[in-house]
Design a protein around this motif. Sequence first.
Motif, short mmCIF file in Angstrom:
data_model
loop_
_atom_site.label_atom_id
_atom_site.label_comp_id
_atom_site.label_asym_id
_atom_site.label_seq_id
_atom_site.Cartn_x
_atom_site.Cartn_y
_atom_site.Cartn_z
N LYS A 231 0.83 -1.19 0.00
CA LYS A 231 0.00 0.00 0.00
C LYS A 231 0.88 1.26 0.00
CE LYS A 231 -3.62 -2.63 0.41
NZ LYS A 231 -4.52 -2.87 -0.75
N ASP A 233 1.40 5.19 0.84
CA ASP A 233 0.92 6.26 1.70
C ASP A 233 0.50 7.44 0.84
OD1 ASP A 233 0.43 8.14 3.64
OD2 ASP A 233 2.36 7.92 4.66
N ASN A 234 -0.71 7.96 1.07
CA ASN A 234 -1.18 9.08 0.25
C ASN A 234 -0.68 10.44 0.73
OD1 ASN A 234 -2.74 9.71 2.50
ND2 ASN A 234 -4.69 9.16 1.55
N ASP A 235 0.08 10.46 1.81
CA ASP A 235 0.64 11.71 2.30
C ASP A 235 1.58 12.32 1.26
OD1 ASP A 235 1.15 13.77 4.18
OD2 ASP A 235 3.02 12.78 4.77
N SER A 239 -3.99 15.85 -4.86
CA SER A 239 -5.45 15.83 -4.93
C SER A 239 -5.89 17.00 -5.80
CB SER A 239 -6.09 15.97 -3.54
OG SER A 239 -5.96 14.78 -2.79
N GLU A 244 -8.44 12.21 -6.18
CA GLU A 244 -7.96 12.48 -4.83
C GLU A 244 -6.68 11.69 -4.56
OE1 GLU A 244 -9.23 14.67 -2.71
OE2 GLU A 244 -10.78 15.22 -4.15
N ASP A 246 -5.89 9.62 -2.18
CA ASP A 246 -6.03 8.20 -1.83
C ASP A 246 -6.30 7.34 -3.06
OD1 ASP A 246 -8.56 9.25 -2.21
OD2 ASP A 246 -9.47 8.26 -0.48
N TYR A 247 -6.99 7.90 -4.04
CA TYR A 247 -7.23 7.16 -5.28
C TYR A 247 -5.93 7.01 -6.06
CZ TYR A 247 -9.33 5.75 -9.73
OH TYR A 247 -9.67 5.07 -10.86
N ALA A 249 -2.99 6.92 -4.76
CA ALA A 249 -2.19 5.93 -4.02
C ALA A 249 -2.60 4.52 -4.41
CB ALA A 249 -2.37 6.14 -2.52
N HIS A 250 -3.90 4.29 -4.53
CA HIS A 250 -4.39 2.98 -4.96
C HIS A 250 -3.91 2.66 -6.38
CE1 HIS A 250 -7.12 -0.35 -5.80
NE2 HIS A 250 -7.58 0.32 -6.84
#
Length: 265
Positions: A231, A233-235, A239, A244, A246-247, A249-250
Amino acid sequence: MKPFAYHQPDQIPDAAKLLTSIEDSKLVAGGMTLIPTLKQRLASPVALVDLSKLGSLKGITDDGATITIGAMTPHAVVAASELVQTKIPGLAALASMIGDPAVRSRGTIGGSVANNDPAADYPAGVLGLGAIIVTSTREIAADKFFLGLFETALEPGEIITAIRFPVPLKAGYSKFKAPASRYALVGVFVAKFADGVRVAVTGAGPGVFRVPPMEVALSENFDPSAIAAIKIDNDGLTSDIHAEADYRAHLVTVMAKRAVDAALS
């Protein structure tokens, strides 16, 4: 668009001299970023120094363990090159995904790398392959070249003349593109060498970056399954209206798995 002086030198030293002697002058290669910027009056350089007459900056050569691509070589030429398709098919694939046919015909590898747009494709290929950026004064390793948002290690008056790519055992690129611009929301380049694997990501943040956990996992097992559980980290990721953090990051993991698949095929 505001008025500006126009220069078209036919020697690299002359281009460098113009660039340093005329304050607030800009280089123009393919013009795919600069010209729209001028038209929107987001930049108002006093002079443009056009590199299109520098024939020595065009072409692709096979150096055995490396491939050297001249800075003024268009994306379409890289994509269609039998040499690149044979030695580094992942890089040819990357070039074929840039923009549209008009952009690929005019845009150049040197211009893209020097501009260092955070969503551009070539920075991922250059960093992922651990390439060397050759300039009018020195050679710069990819790991030390990309410094951040539209920022590079180039000094004033320094011009990219070529990029030298080591030939990997395997390499692949995959990106999730914005439908209109075809820029990468996230693009991942994966390259396997005898001494390990490199993974470079573009589009996800303010600049291209590597993913050490994926590199370690793929060095042990070069298969998509090796990174499926990793995974990101979205930090610090971007965005915006397109996606965004988190997307994005995925998407890094998804595109990385697809890049490995591409390398294996």
